[in-house]
Structures are given as structure tokens and as C-alpha cells.
Scaffold this motif. Sequence first.
Motif, PDB file in Angstrom:
ATOM      1  N   VAL A   1     -16.848  56.702  48.897  1.00 51.59           N
ATOM      2  CA  VAL A   1     -16.899  55.308  49.329  1.00 51.59           C
ATOM      3  C   VAL A   1     -15.492  54.745  49.250  1.00 51.59           C
ATOM      4  O   VAL A   1     -14.782  54.967  48.269  1.00 51.59           O
ATOM      5  CB  VAL A   1     -17.843  54.478  48.424  1.00 51.59           C
ATOM      6  CG1 VAL A   1     -17.776  52.989  48.795  1.00 51.59           C
ATOM      7  CG2 VAL A   1     -19.280  54.979  48.538  1.00 51.59           C
ATOM      8  N   THR A   2     -15.094  54.036  50.311  1.00 55.97           N
ATOM      9  CA  THR A   2     -13.775  53.409  50.244  1.00 55.97           C
ATOM     10  C   THR A   2     -13.737  52.142  51.082  1.00 55.97           C
ATOM     11  O   THR A   2     -14.756  51.732  51.639  1.00 55.97           O
ATOM     12  CB  THR A   2     -12.655  54.411  50.613  1.00 55.97           C
ATOM     13  OG1 THR A   2     -11.410  53.860  50.190  1.00 55.97           O
ATOM     14  CG2 THR A   2     -12.627  54.707  52.105  1.00 55.97           C
ATOM     15  N   PHE A   3     -12.572  51.538  51.152  1.00 54.26           N
ATOM     16  CA  PHE A   3     -12.408  50.200  51.711  1.00 54.26           C
ATOM     17  C   PHE A   3     -11.293  50.173  52.741  1.00 54.26           C
ATOM     18  O   PHE A   3     -10.340  50.937  52.624  1.00 54.26           O
ATOM     19  CB  PHE A   3     -11.994  49.223  50.600  1.00 54.26           C
ATOM     20  CG  PHE A   3     -12.860  49.280  49.397  1.00 54.26           C
ATOM     21  CD1 PHE A   3     -13.963  48.451  49.289  1.00 54.26           C
ATOM     22  CD2 PHE A   3     -12.580  50.169  48.369  1.00 54.26           C
ATOM     23  CE1 PHE A   3     -14.773  48.515  48.172  1.00 54.26           C
ATOM     24  CE2 PHE A   3     -13.390  50.235  47.247  1.00 54.26           C
ATOM     25  CZ  PHE A   3     -14.494  49.403  47.149  1.00 54.26           C
ATOM     26  N   GLY A   4     -11.375  49.236  53.667  1.00 55.15           N
ATOM     27  CA  GLY A   4     -10.252  49.077  54.585  1.00 55.15           C
ATOM     28  C   GLY A   4     -10.477  47.959  55.587  1.00 55.15           C
ATOM     29  O   GLY A   4     -11.597  47.468  55.762  1.00 55.15           O
ATOM     30  N   GLY A   5      -9.394  47.582  56.247  1.00 61.39           N
ATOM     31  CA  GLY A   5      -9.456  46.570  57.298  1.00 61.39           C
ATOM     32  C   GLY A   5      -9.831  47.195  58.633  1.00 61.39           C
ATOM     33  O   GLY A   5     -10.133  48.396  58.716  1.00 61.39           O
TER      34      GLY A   5
END
Length: 304
Positions: free
Chosen positions: A62-66
Amino acid sequence: MLAVPRVPTPVVDCPDEVFERAGVELRLKRDDLVHPLVPGNKWRKLGPNLELAVREGHRRLVTFGGAYSTHLRAVALAAGALGLESVGLVRGEELARAPRNWSLRAAEEAGMELVFLSRAEYREATGRAGADGAGSGGPPGRWGPCLVLPEGGSNALAVRGAREVVAELAGLGERDVVCCPVGTGGTLAGIAAGLPPGARALGVAVLRGAEGYLEGEVTRLHREAYGREFGGWRIEHGFHGGGYGRVPAALEEFAAGFERRHGVALERRYVAKTLAALYGLAAAGAFPPGTRLTAVVTGLPDPV
Ligand SMILES: *Cc1c(COP(=O)(O)O)cnc(C)c1O
């Protein structure tokens, strides 16, 4: 399918009048050649995290980003290649209803599940993921047991992966300055940690108004990865071109000229800014004659 990363990457001389006049040498460390789709530094930072994921038997990243996050695409591709599931938490709930841009489409096509969050939800989720990143059970309980990677991919393991760049540069010493762009600071932290005594690292900030913040991030990453701080590095803040993702006309012109003269395609948001900084600093006499600059070409231009 995912191509195998090609390391070690080549180092090539990049002779140019501006540097010759200053008595300075410029070399390029071609980390843009690591992989045809994934920027070299994203690969290097992900490598040790993926090893951990496999070793600990995780099924899901799981990860994050624009909206245009290169890190999201890199995780999607790498997870897919390893047969792991991946979830990308994307900043901006309005994007859920819009047609997918090329970057999010590529992440989805690589098998990533995209979840769109409001700005507030995103801030909260990235905050809860914490700086420790890898190995921390996972913030949004909703995604079950998973390996959580921070926004931009910089955690202690990522710094260790980025350090490999320096291990591939033989014979560094007092006259050497190894240069790279600074987004989150993970790449610079790894490079600075790997330098032999006397050699120095120079990071070029691609964000505006990040004086102090980015230095703090590099120091924090050093403590997390190695339990200590390192000297011999600094960040140049005068070449962000107006802010993240901004490419002013003068920078575009510089990049196009460089491409014409040297036959190396320049990624604009990070790599072109770094090289423009080196040209600007060298022309202003900022490097003593005899200095050898090694610019790490951290990634390749976007595929569109
Ligand atoms: C993400 C990225 C960076 C920024 O690296 P950090 O470790 O976040 O500082 C630099 N160059 C390219 C090409 C990138 O894609």
C-alpha cells in the motif's frame, strides 16, 4: 512484463564548454538506464523494500501519491512483477470521477487498485503511515496486513538502496562532488551516506521554499537508516524553477540545448533542474578548478 533492472549503470564523460572554462569536469551516472519505465532512483529505493515484502510474506503493498506520482507507477509495476497486490491511495477525490490520466491509467493497468481520498483523508492516512514506512503493519486497517511505503518511497530501506549508486562509482575522493535532485531527500541521503571521506554530495531542491525542511528530512532519514548523521552534503535551493513540476521557458530551453549537444533525453522536473543548477554554479565559479562533478541522472523522461 517488467524488464530486469540493469545495474550497475554506466558513467559517461560529458564534456561541455561551460565546465571546461571553469576547469571542472562533468560526468553523468546514467541511472535513467536502469529500467525502460521506472526511474532509476525509484527502483533503487524500492529494491530493499520489495525484498522485505517477499521475506516477510506480504501479499500486498500500500502506498500514496498524487495524480501524476511516479512512485505510484513504480510500485504498481514492481508489485505486479512480483505477483503482489498493490493499492494506491491517491490524493484528490475528484479524480475518481475524471477520466484517468496516463499515469494513473498505467498504474491501474499494472494491476494497482486505486483509492481516491480527499485532501484531508490523504493527510491523515499519510500521517498515520508514519515515517517508519516499511514493516509497519499498515495504516488504513481496511487494506488488511500489508507493507506500507511512504509517499515518494523514502524510508530507511530506500536510503540503503539509494546508497548503491555510490558503491558503483569507483575512486571517489577529495575532488569529487556527486549531485542529484532532491524531492523527498531519500536519494541524496543514500548518496551522502555512501561517500568515502573527502568526497561531497550536492542536492538540488526541486521544491520551492523547502530550505530547512529538506535538510531536516535528509537528517531524519540518516538517523532512521543508520542511527547517526553524516556530513559532507548540502542542498542548493536556487534552482527549483518556481516549484515542483514547474518548467519555466528558460529551463525548457536549457534542457533542449543539452539534449541537442549531448544526445541524452532529460527528464524535466528533476534531472533538467539538477543539470541547470550545475551549469549555473559552474559558470558562477562556485566549484574550484579540478572539481569532478558526477550528476546522477535519476530517471528518464515521462513516456508521454
Ligand atoms: C522521484 C524522483 C526524484 C526524487 O528523489 P527523492 O529520493 O524523493 O529525493 C528524483 N529524480 C527522479 C527522476 C524521480 O522520479
